[in-house]
Scaffold this motif. Structure first.
Motif, PDB file in Angstrom:
ATOM      1  N   ILE A  49       0.851  -1.207   0.000  1.00  0.00           N
ATOM      2  CA  ILE A  49       0.000   0.000   0.000  1.00  0.00           C
ATOM      3  C   ILE A  49       0.884   1.253   0.000  1.00  0.00           C
ATOM      4  N   ALA A  50       0.248   2.381  -0.273  1.00  0.00           N
ATOM      5  CA  ALA A  50       0.916   3.677  -0.128  1.00  0.00           C
ATOM      6  C   ALA A  50       0.548   4.197   1.258  1.00  0.00           C
ATOM      7  N   ILE A  51       1.339   5.096   1.794  1.00  0.00           N
ATOM      8  CA  ILE A  51       1.097   5.572   3.156  1.00  0.00           C
ATOM      9  C   ILE A  51      -0.316   6.136   3.331  1.00  0.00           C
ATOM     10  N   LYS A  52      -0.809   6.823   2.317  1.00  0.00           N
ATOM     11  CA  LYS A  52      -2.141   7.439   2.468  1.00  0.00           C
ATOM     12  C   LYS A  52      -3.263   6.392   2.579  1.00  0.00           C
ATOM     13  N   GLU A  53      -2.958   5.137   2.265  1.00  0.00           N
ATOM     14  CA  GLU A  53      -3.995   4.096   2.339  1.00  0.00           C
ATOM     15  C   GLU A  53      -4.118   3.454   3.725  1.00  0.00           C
TER      16      GLU A  53
ATOM     17  N   ASN B 136      -1.538  11.875   4.360  1.00  0.00           N
ATOM     18  CA  ASN B 136      -1.581  12.430   3.003  1.00  0.00           C
ATOM     19  C   ASN B 136      -0.444  13.406   2.718  1.00  0.00           C
ATOM     20  N   GLY B 137       0.476  13.514   3.659  1.00  0.00           N
ATOM     21  CA  GLY B 137       1.632  14.398   3.455  1.00  0.00           C
ATOM     22  C   GLY B 137       1.254  15.862   3.337  1.00  0.00           C
ATOM     23  N   GLU B 138       0.213  16.270   4.091  1.00  0.00           N
ATOM     24  CA  GLU B 138      -0.220  17.668   4.006  1.00  0.00           C
ATOM     25  C   GLU B 138       0.606  18.564   4.938  1.00  0.00           C
ATOM     26  N   ASP B 139       1.819  18.867   4.519  1.00  0.00           N
ATOM     27  CA  ASP B 139       2.676  19.716   5.348  1.00  0.00           C
ATOM     28  C   ASP B 139       2.076  21.101   5.605  1.00  0.00           C
TER      29      ASP B 139
ATOM     30  N   LEU C 147      -0.850  -2.089  13.562  1.00  0.00           N
ATOM     31  CA  LEU C 147      -1.880  -3.122  13.449  1.00  0.00           C
ATOM     32  C   LEU C 147      -2.255  -3.366  11.990  1.00  0.00           C
ATOM     33  N   CYS C 148      -2.387  -2.292  11.262  1.00  0.00           N
ATOM     34  CA  CYS C 148      -2.692  -2.364   9.831  1.00  0.00           C
ATOM     35  C   CYS C 148      -1.590  -3.153   9.115  1.00  0.00           C
ATOM     36  N   ALA C 149      -0.334  -2.856   9.479  1.00  0.00           N
ATOM     37  CA  ALA C 149       0.806  -3.545   8.855  1.00  0.00           C
ATOM     38  C   ALA C 149       0.779  -5.035   9.215  1.00  0.00           C
ATOM     39  N   ASP C 150       0.429  -5.342  10.479  1.00  0.00           N
ATOM     40  CA  ASP C 150       0.344  -6.760  10.891  1.00  0.00           C
ATOM     41  C   ASP C 150      -0.698  -7.483  10.056  1.00  0.00           C
ATOM     42  N   GLN C 151      -1.850  -6.836   9.886  1.00  0.00           N
ATOM     43  CA  GLN C 151      -2.922  -7.471   9.105  1.00  0.00           C
ATOM     44  C   GLN C 151      -2.470  -7.682   7.664  1.00  0.00           C
TER      45      GLN C 151
ATOM     46  N   LEU D  58      13.516  -8.263  -2.080  1.00  0.00           N
ATOM     47  CA  LEU D  58      14.932  -7.930  -2.229  1.00  0.00           C
ATOM     48  C   LEU D  58      15.189  -6.432  -2.181  1.00  0.00           C
ATOM     49  N   LYS D  59      14.157  -5.680  -1.831  1.00  0.00           N
ATOM     50  CA  LYS D  59      14.302  -4.230  -1.844  1.00  0.00           C
ATOM     51  C   LYS D  59      14.680  -3.704  -0.465  1.00  0.00           C
ATOM     52  N   GLY D  60      15.136  -2.464  -0.447  1.00  0.00           N
ATOM     53  CA  GLY D  60      15.550  -1.873   0.820  1.00  0.00           C
ATOM     54  C   GLY D  60      14.438  -1.091   1.491  1.00  0.00           C
ATOM     55  N   TYR D  61      13.254  -1.080   0.892  1.00  0.00           N
ATOM     56  CA  TYR D  61      12.125  -0.369   1.517  1.00  0.00           C
ATOM     57  C   TYR D  61      11.077  -1.373   1.985  1.00  0.00           C
ATOM     58  N   CYS D  62      10.214  -0.910   2.864  1.00  0.00           N
ATOM     59  CA  CYS D  62       9.238  -1.781   3.524  1.00  0.00           C
ATOM     60  C   CYS D  62       8.262  -2.398   2.515  1.00  0.00           C
ATOM     61  N   PRO D  63       8.085  -3.727   2.548  1.00  0.00           N
ATOM     62  CA  PRO D  63       7.152  -4.358   1.602  1.00  0.00           C
ATOM     63  C   PRO D  63       5.698  -3.981   1.863  1.00  0.00           C
ATOM     64  N   ILE D  64       5.413  -3.443   3.051  1.00  0.00           N
ATOM     65  CA  ILE D  64       4.036  -3.035   3.350  1.00  0.00           C
ATOM     66  C   ILE D  64       3.781  -1.610   2.855  1.00  0.00           C
ATOM     67  N   CYS D  65       4.639  -0.659   3.270  1.00  0.00           N
ATOM     68  CA  CYS D  65       4.304   0.748   3.005  1.00  0.00           C
ATOM     69  C   CYS D  65       5.352   1.504   2.194  1.00  0.00           C
ATOM     70  N   GLY D  66       6.483   0.880   1.901  1.00  0.00           N
ATOM     71  CA  GLY D  66       7.484   1.526   1.045  1.00  0.00           C
ATOM     72  C   GLY D  66       8.435   2.481   1.758  1.00  0.00           C
ATOM     73  N   SER D  67       8.373   2.541   3.095  1.00  0.00           N
ATOM     74  CA  SER D  67       9.263   3.460   3.824  1.00  0.00           C
ATOM     75  C   SER D  67      10.635   2.810   4.065  1.00  0.00           C
ATOM     76  N   PRO D  68      11.670   3.631   4.284  1.00  0.00           N
ATOM     77  CA  PRO D  68      12.996   3.060   4.540  1.00  0.00           C
ATOM     78  C   PRO D  68      13.107   2.484   5.957  1.00  0.00           C
ATOM     79  N   PRO D  69      14.056   1.582   6.184  1.00  0.00           N
ATOM     80  CA  PRO D  69      14.208   1.009   7.529  1.00  0.00           C
ATOM     81  C   PRO D  69      14.893   1.970   8.498  1.00  0.00           C
ATOM     82  N   VAL D  70      14.552   1.804   9.769  1.00  0.00           N
ATOM     83  CA  VAL D  70      15.129   2.640  10.823  1.00  0.00           C
ATOM     84  C   VAL D  70      16.174   1.866  11.612  1.00  0.00           C
TER      85      VAL D  70
END
Ligand SMILES: [Zn+2]
Ligand SMILES: [Zn+2]
Length: 293
Positions: free
Chosen positions: A70-74, A126-129, A160-164, A176-188
């Motif tokens: 998913i994308a973060i806004k979802e 939604n990234g509404e800065d 919880l959403c990510a767990d589901q 094989l990617k360096g971003y999260c398979p759930i939301c696409g964010s980088p690892p911390v």
């Protein structure tokens, strides 16, 4: 054995106390964060969100193209519960350092007037800065504080959403990617375990996924000659991976070097001295500034 990273509120309190004893320099900070972590774990038990549905066809496309599910806004969130946590965190922040306390008091006073927590939550996803800038300007508070409180109120819903959603990820489809398979964010953070197992922890939804042992998630560098690490004597459970391909660093916790429970958000906070050291050495964090503590 797979490491259990899902702790209860009581377990979180316990491990925070253990780390405080080992690292007294972090005591004040962990007093504050420890209460937030415990409140977040309590909150998880009360959250009600409908699982997001992804069709088999969509799932297959995402996995084969290596797109996040998913994308973060979802992300879905439990608005009443996140709103309740927003109050709890504001009240905890009122007991923290004077600047944070003053901002938190101003936020509490403005709730339902200038501030509608539900709008802040949707705005964050939604990234509404501009919404954050506007409110922070109006209340003369720090935008970072407003973002920090909003994000931490949403965090139990995000996890919880990510767990589901993780039910849609299958072991036979390697990621094989360096971003999260759930939301696409980088690892911390990265976690090392027995048998060469390495997991990366998402900086946004805190999902953990398996990764190659020698792999920079920020530039996908697999060359061991351009990757190295450092650690402090007396603190062998932590190390910092450095990549000369992109000049970024990633902290790693070696679960084999500690007997205590592991709670990724706590590990991130209680190792900030390593961030300073890596930055002094000329490396940058691989996560966006807004997600850095
Ligand atoms: Zn994620
Ligand atoms: Zn790199």
């Amino acid at each position: 054995m797979t490491l259990n990273l899902a702790l209860t509120s009581d377990q979180v309190k316990k491990v925070v106390e253990t780390v405080k004893l080992n690292k007294p320099v972090y005591a004040d900070m962990l007093d504050f964060y420890g209460k937030i972590f415990a409140a977040q774990e309590m909150s998880k038990g009360r959250i009600q969100i409908q699982p997001l549905q992804i069709s088999e066809e969509m799932r297959n496309v995402k996995v084969s193209e290596q797109f996040s599910l998913i994308a973060i806004k979802e992300f879905l969130f439990d608005e009443p519960e996140a709103g309740r946590l927003f109050f709890v965190i504001c009240n905890l922040a009122k007991e923290a350092n004077p600047k944070l306390a003053a901002d938190a008091a101003a936020i509490l006073k403005a709730v339902d007037n200038v501030i509608k927590p539900g709008e802040l939550f949707s705005g964050l996803l939604n990234g509404e800065d501009p919404l954050y800038e506007k409110i922070a300007g109006e209340l003369k508070i720090s935008e970072t504080t407003l973002g920090f409180i909003s994000y931490n109120s949403l965090k139990p819903s995000l996890s919880l959403c990510a767990d589901q959603l993780s039910a849609y990820l299958k072991k036979e489809d390697p990621w094989l990617k360096g971003y999260c398979p759930i939301c696409g964010s980088p690892p911390v953070l990265s976690i090392l375990e027995d048998g060469g197992k390495r997991s990366l922890i998402c900086s946004f939804c805190w999902h953990s996924w398996s990764a190659k042992r020698v792999f920079c998630p920020y530039c996908e560098n697999l060359d061991s000659k351009t990757q190295h690490y450092f650690y402090n004597e007396g603190e062998k459970e932590f190390r910092v991976d450095l990549c000369d391909g992109c000049k970024k660093y990633l902290k790693a916790l070696d679960a084999r070097e500690t007997e205590r429970m592991i709670y990724p958000p706590l590990e991130q906070i209680s190792s900030l001295h390593l961030d300073y050291k890596a930055k002094e050495m000329g490396y940058e964090s691989g996560i966006p500034l807004a997600m850095q503590v």
